[in-house]
Write a protein that holds these residues in place. Structure first.
Motif, PDB file in Angstrom:
ATOM      1  N   ILE A  10       1.257  -1.111   0.109  1.00  0.00           N
ATOM      2  CA  ILE A  10      -0.333  -0.238   0.184  1.00  0.00           C
ATOM      3  C   ILE A  10       1.020   1.182   0.241  1.00  0.00           C
ATOM      4  CG2 ILE A  10      -1.593   1.438   0.795  1.00  0.00           C
ATOM      5  CD1 ILE A  10      -2.244  -1.683   0.744  1.00  0.00           C
ATOM      6  N   THR A  11       0.376   1.774  -0.792  1.00  0.00           N
ATOM      7  CA  THR A  11       1.633   3.414  -0.890  1.00  0.00           C
ATOM      8  C   THR A  11       0.289   4.482  -0.789  1.00  0.00           C
ATOM      9  OG1 THR A  11       3.354   2.300  -2.906  1.00  0.00           O
ATOM     10  CG2 THR A  11       3.468   5.027  -2.559  1.00  0.00           C
ATOM     11  N   VAL A  12       0.667   5.866   0.134  1.00  0.00           N
ATOM     12  CA  VAL A  12      -0.050   6.422   0.019  1.00  0.00           C
ATOM     13  C   VAL A  12       0.985   7.852  -0.713  1.00  0.00           C
ATOM     14  CG1 VAL A  12      -1.404   7.747   1.728  1.00  0.00           C
ATOM     15  CG2 VAL A  12      -1.987   5.079   1.775  1.00  0.00           C
ATOM     16  N   GLU A  13       0.198   8.414  -1.203  1.00  0.00           N
ATOM     17  CA  GLU A  13       0.945  10.423  -1.379  1.00  0.00           C
ATOM     18  C   GLU A  13       0.322  11.131  -1.275  1.00  0.00           C
ATOM     19  OE1 GLU A  13       3.926   8.480  -4.501  1.00  0.00           O
ATOM     20  OE2 GLU A  13       2.682   8.183  -5.141  1.00  0.00           O
ATOM     21  N   ALA A  14       0.771  12.294  -1.180  1.00  0.00           N
ATOM     22  CA  ALA A  14      -0.106  13.189  -0.587  1.00  0.00           C
ATOM     23  C   ALA A  14       1.111  14.607  -1.105  1.00  0.00           C
ATOM     24  CB  ALA A  14      -1.036  13.667   0.344  1.00  0.00           C
ATOM     25  N   GLU A  15       1.025  15.274  -1.710  1.00  0.00           N
ATOM     26  CA  GLU A  15       1.403  16.997  -1.505  1.00  0.00           C
ATOM     27  C   GLU A  15       1.401  17.567  -0.896  1.00  0.00           C
ATOM     28  OE1 GLU A  15       2.643  20.517  -4.629  1.00  0.00           O
ATOM     29  OE2 GLU A  15       0.892  19.160  -5.829  1.00  0.00           O
ATOM     30  N   GLU A  36       2.186   1.748   8.145  1.00  0.00           N
ATOM     31  CA  GLU A  36       3.292   1.215   8.732  1.00  0.00           C
ATOM     32  C   GLU A  36       4.639   3.251   9.299  1.00  0.00           C
ATOM     33  OE1 GLU A  36       2.493  -3.168   8.383  1.00  0.00           O
ATOM     34  OE2 GLU A  36       3.901  -2.129   6.659  1.00  0.00           O
ATOM     35  N   SER A  37       4.680   3.103   7.998  1.00  0.00           N
ATOM     36  CA  SER A  37       5.788   3.742   7.396  1.00  0.00           C
ATOM     37  C   SER A  37       5.879   5.092   6.619  1.00  0.00           C
ATOM     38  CB  SER A  37       7.288   3.564   7.297  1.00  0.00           C
ATOM     39  OG  SER A  37       7.125   3.198   5.723  1.00  0.00           O
ATOM     40  N   SER A  53       2.755   0.394   3.441  1.00  0.00           N
ATOM     41  CA  SER A  53       2.302  -0.443   4.454  1.00  0.00           C
ATOM     42  C   SER A  53       2.695  -1.800   3.997  1.00  0.00           C
ATOM     43  CB  SER A  53       1.032  -0.067   4.685  1.00  0.00           C
ATOM     44  OG  SER A  53       0.637  -1.674   5.882  1.00  0.00           O
ATOM     45  N   SER A  54       2.599  -2.927   4.341  1.00  0.00           N
ATOM     46  CA  SER A  54       2.752  -4.326   3.518  1.00  0.00           C
ATOM     47  C   SER A  54       1.789  -5.068   3.952  1.00  0.00           C
ATOM     48  CB  SER A  54       4.237  -4.805   3.942  1.00  0.00           C
ATOM     49  OG  SER A  54       4.164  -4.620   5.596  1.00  0.00           O
ATOM     50  N   THR A  55       0.420  -4.193   4.735  1.00  0.00           N
ATOM     51  CA  THR A  55      -0.635  -4.897   4.662  1.00  0.00           C
ATOM     52  C   THR A  55      -2.042  -4.626   4.502  1.00  0.00           C
ATOM     53  OG1 THR A  55      -1.317  -6.408   7.036  1.00  0.00           O
ATOM     54  CG2 THR A  55      -0.105  -4.295   7.570  1.00  0.00           C
ATOM     55  N   LEU A  56      -3.373  -4.949   4.313  1.00  0.00           N
ATOM     56  CA  LEU A  56      -4.302  -4.456   3.663  1.00  0.00           C
ATOM     57  C   LEU A  56      -4.868  -3.811   5.558  1.00  0.00           C
ATOM     58  CD1 LEU A  56      -5.845  -7.261   1.751  1.00  0.00           C
ATOM     59  CD2 LEU A  56      -5.035  -4.682   0.763  1.00  0.00           C
ATOM     60  N   ALA A  57      -4.268  -4.775   6.122  1.00  0.00           N
ATOM     61  CA  ALA A  57      -5.096  -3.789   8.107  1.00  0.00           C
ATOM     62  C   ALA A  57      -4.312  -2.908   8.211  1.00  0.00           C
ATOM     63  CB  ALA A  57      -4.540  -4.581   8.770  1.00  0.00           C
ATOM     64  N   SER A  58      -3.720  -1.608   7.005  1.00  0.00           N
ATOM     65  CA  SER A  58      -4.050  -0.526   7.542  1.00  0.00           C
ATOM     66  C   SER A  58      -4.823   0.573   6.329  1.00  0.00           C
ATOM     67  CB  SER A  58      -2.171  -0.004   6.350  1.00  0.00           C
ATOM     68  OG  SER A  58      -2.608  -0.303   4.660  1.00  0.00           O
ATOM     69  N   LEU A  59      -5.391  -0.401   6.100  1.00  0.00           N
ATOM     70  CA  LEU A  59      -6.930   0.257   5.291  1.00  0.00           C
ATOM     71  C   LEU A  59      -7.898   0.102   6.494  1.00  0.00           C
ATOM     72  CD1 LEU A  59      -6.394  -1.124   2.116  1.00  0.00           C
ATOM     73  CD2 LEU A  59      -5.607   1.479   2.853  1.00  0.00           C
ATOM     74  N   SER A  60      -8.062  -0.660   7.441  1.00  0.00           N
ATOM     75  CA  SER A  60      -9.203  -0.899   7.983  1.00  0.00           C
ATOM     76  C   SER A  60      -9.998   0.543   8.098  1.00  0.00           C
ATOM     77  CB  SER A  60      -9.108  -1.636   9.311  1.00  0.00           C
ATOM     78  OG  SER A  60      -8.527  -2.562   9.073  1.00  0.00           O
ATOM     79  N   ARG A  61      -9.304   1.662   8.478  1.00  0.00           N
ATOM     80  CA  ARG A  61      -9.883   3.162   8.157  1.00  0.00           C
ATOM     81  C   ARG A  61     -10.736   2.827   7.635  1.00  0.00           C
ATOM     82  NH1 ARG A  61      -5.744   6.457  11.735  1.00  0.00           N
ATOM     83  NH2 ARG A  61      -6.278   5.720  13.726  1.00  0.00           N
ATOM     84  N   LEU A  62      -9.937   2.847   6.632  1.00  0.00           N
ATOM     85  CA  LEU A  62     -10.620   3.288   4.991  1.00  0.00           C
ATOM     86  C   LEU A  62     -12.493   2.380   5.171  1.00  0.00           C
ATOM     87  CD1 LEU A  62     -11.127   4.565   2.114  1.00  0.00           C
ATOM     88  CD2 LEU A  62      -9.385   2.939   1.819  1.00  0.00           C
ATOM     89  N   HIS A  63     -12.599   1.379   4.847  1.00  0.00           N
ATOM     90  CA  HIS A  63     -13.376  -0.194   4.869  1.00  0.00           C
ATOM     91  C   HIS A  63     -14.359   0.203   6.088  1.00  0.00           C
ATOM     92  CE1 HIS A  63     -14.909  -3.929   6.494  1.00  0.00           C
ATOM     93  NE2 HIS A  63     -14.778  -4.409   5.559  1.00  0.00           N
TER      94      HIS A  63
END
Length: 150
Positions: A10-15, A36-37, A53-63
């Motif tokens: 999972i990669t998140v980017e924001a300017e 995660e980082s 992140s390397s886990t889908l758990a990082s998307l739990s809030r989105l879920h």
């Protein structure tokens, strides 16, 4: 479990615009995903927040937010439009809405005055991820609920 983690990215980017506070951009991101980082990169005169992140758990809030706001159909449509092959999808979220803990999908950075939050999900079967995050609905209710894919 370790084998599963290496298949997911999972990669998140924001300017971070010159008029924005780094901490507020970080809050907007963390309101919807839990990387995660996190680091800030400078590319020319542009600063980018990058979360990984390397886990889908990082998307739990989105879920959870998708269900709380009852926007599964809109989310599913945005996710399907963002599919790039069998193993990758990218979605864009309105940064100011995310700062308030809300979700608004946009099709590009230009639809969000302060730039969008770009979330790229890499998984061996991205369709399973879509079914978990935003299952199909009938009369606004999920037809099924899937467990988080491995």
């Amino acid at each position: 479990m370790e084998g599963t983690r290496s298949r997911v990215r999972i990669t998140v980017e924001a300017e971070v615009r010159p008029t924005e506070d780094r901490e507020k951009v970080l809050k907007a991101v963390r309101n919807v995903v839990e990387p995660e980082s996190v680091r800030f990169e400078k590319i020319g005169s542009t600063e980018i927040l990058v979360g990984e992140s390397s886990t889908l758990a990082s998307l739990s809030r989105l879920h959870s937010i998708l269900r709380a706001e009852r926007i599964l159909d809109a989310a599913r449509g945005a996710m399907k439009k963002g599919v790039q092959g069998a193993d990758r999808m990218t979605i864009h979220l309105h940064k100011q809405a995310a700062y308030k803990g809300r979700l608004s999908f946009v099709s590009s950075d230009h639809e969000s005055p302060m730039g969008a939050i770009r979330i790229t999900i890499e998984h061996p079967n991205v369709r399973e991820v879509i079914d978990w995050l935003a299952p199909p609905t009938v009369r606004g209710r999920p037809v099924f609920e899937r467990r988080m894919p491995e």
